[in-house]
Write a protein that holds these residues in place. Structure first.
Motif, short mmCIF file in Angstrom:
data_model
loop_
_atom_site.label_atom_id
_atom_site.label_comp_id
_atom_site.label_asym_id
_atom_site.label_seq_id
_atom_site.Cartn_x
_atom_site.Cartn_y
_atom_site.Cartn_z
N PHE B 88 0.83 -1.20 0.00
CA PHE B 88 0.00 0.00 0.00
C PHE B 88 0.87 1.25 0.00
CE2 PHE B 88 -4.12 -1.79 0.80
CZ PHE B 88 -3.91 -2.92 1.58
N LEU B 100 -3.50 9.80 6.90
CA LEU B 100 -2.94 9.10 5.75
C LEU B 100 -4.07 8.56 4.89
CD1 LEU B 100 -0.10 6.98 7.39
CD2 LEU B 100 0.22 8.76 5.68
N ILE B 101 -4.03 8.87 3.58
CA ILE B 101 -5.00 8.32 2.64
C ILE B 101 -4.34 7.14 1.94
CG2 ILE B 101 -6.47 8.79 0.67
CD1 ILE B 101 -7.22 10.47 3.06
N PHE B 102 -4.89 5.96 2.16
CA PHE B 102 -4.31 4.76 1.59
C PHE B 102 -4.84 4.49 0.18
CE2 PHE B 102 -1.88 2.30 4.73
CZ PHE B 102 -2.03 3.11 5.84
N GLY B 103 -3.96 3.98 -0.68
CA GLY B 103 -4.39 3.42 -1.94
C GLY B 103 -5.03 2.07 -1.69
N LYS B 104 -5.61 1.48 -2.72
CA LYS B 104 -6.29 0.19 -2.56
C LYS B 104 -5.32 -0.98 -2.50
CE LYS B 104 -10.77 1.53 -4.38
NZ LYS B 104 -11.32 1.64 -3.03
#
Lengths: 116, 112
Positions: B88, B100-104
């Motif tokens: 991620f 924190l904005i996580f990717g998929k």
């Protein structure tokens, strides 16, 4: 403690039941985050605390979700009247705040919530 | 809202092949972190990139942060079965205190 501790590890709740999930962060970590992770997805942000102050709760999906960290250490995520769509792994993470910058986040093992 | 896109979603490689995962944001990031999550486990921090154009290496792993601070990549050279897991990226916007904005994530499987 040595790491972020979450309890319970697994929780099965009947639809409509209230649940409380606990997070014990690493001692001295100012910042605490809650994330929701559905199966096969990335963690989705729920809320962020700096000490006892909840600075961001923009990710809480509804007013059934409530989080607190009254003494700036242990945090509890409460979900009222659980629904099936609440089934997920709830991750807690903590980090240091160094010169107003959050360092790496240390994640707990998570609580797997299943609503039946 | 702010979103971090990550591709590919899945990658199957033969042991010894290279692997790359890419992250992209439509707006400038203040920093980006990379995490690895093993099956049944929790995300474990790998690295943080802060500076424009930054490149960091950890043994067979190479991390890059784009010049515009809108994209990042993780490259693994000569994959091993121990590299299996989901990788991620997680971006931070605005002030570094932000969430924190996580990717998929990219799920890597390695065939021995």
């Amino acid at each position: 403690g040595a790491g972020v501790s979450q309890s319970p590890r697994y929780k099965v709740a009947k639809r409509g039941q209230d649940v409380a999930l606990r997070c014990d962060p690493i001692s001295g970590h100012v910042s605490l985050f809650w994330y929701q992770q559905a199966l096969g997805q990335g963690p989705e942000f729920l809320t962020y605390f700096q000490n006892e102050a909840q600075l961001d709760k923009s990710g809480l999906p509804s007013d059934r979700f409530f989080a607190e960290r009254p003494e700036g250490s242990v945090s509890t995520l409460k979900i009222q009247r659980t629904q099936q769509e609440d089934s997920a792994v709830y991750l807690c993470a903590s980090s240091l705040l160094y010169r107003r910058v959050n360092t790496e986040a240390f994640f707990g093992q998570g609580t797997r919530l299943t609503v039946v | 809202g702010q979103q971090v896109m990550q591709i590919p979603q899945y990658q199957h490689v033969q042991e010894g092949e290279d692997f790359t995962t890419y992250c992209n944001s439509s707006t400038t990031l203040s920093n980006i972190q990379w995490y690895k999550q093993r099956p049944g486990g929790h995300p474990v921090f790998l690295i943080q990139l802060v500076k424009s154009g930054e490149v960091k290496k950890q043994k067979r792993l190479t991390f890059q942060f784009g010049e515009a601070k809108k994209n990042s990549s993780l490259h693994i050279t000569a994959t091993q079965t121990t590299d299996v897991g989901t990788y991620f990226c997680a971006g931070r916007y605005g002030g570094s205190q932000g969430n924190l904005i996580f990717g998929k994530g990219t799920k890597l499987s390695v065939k021995p």
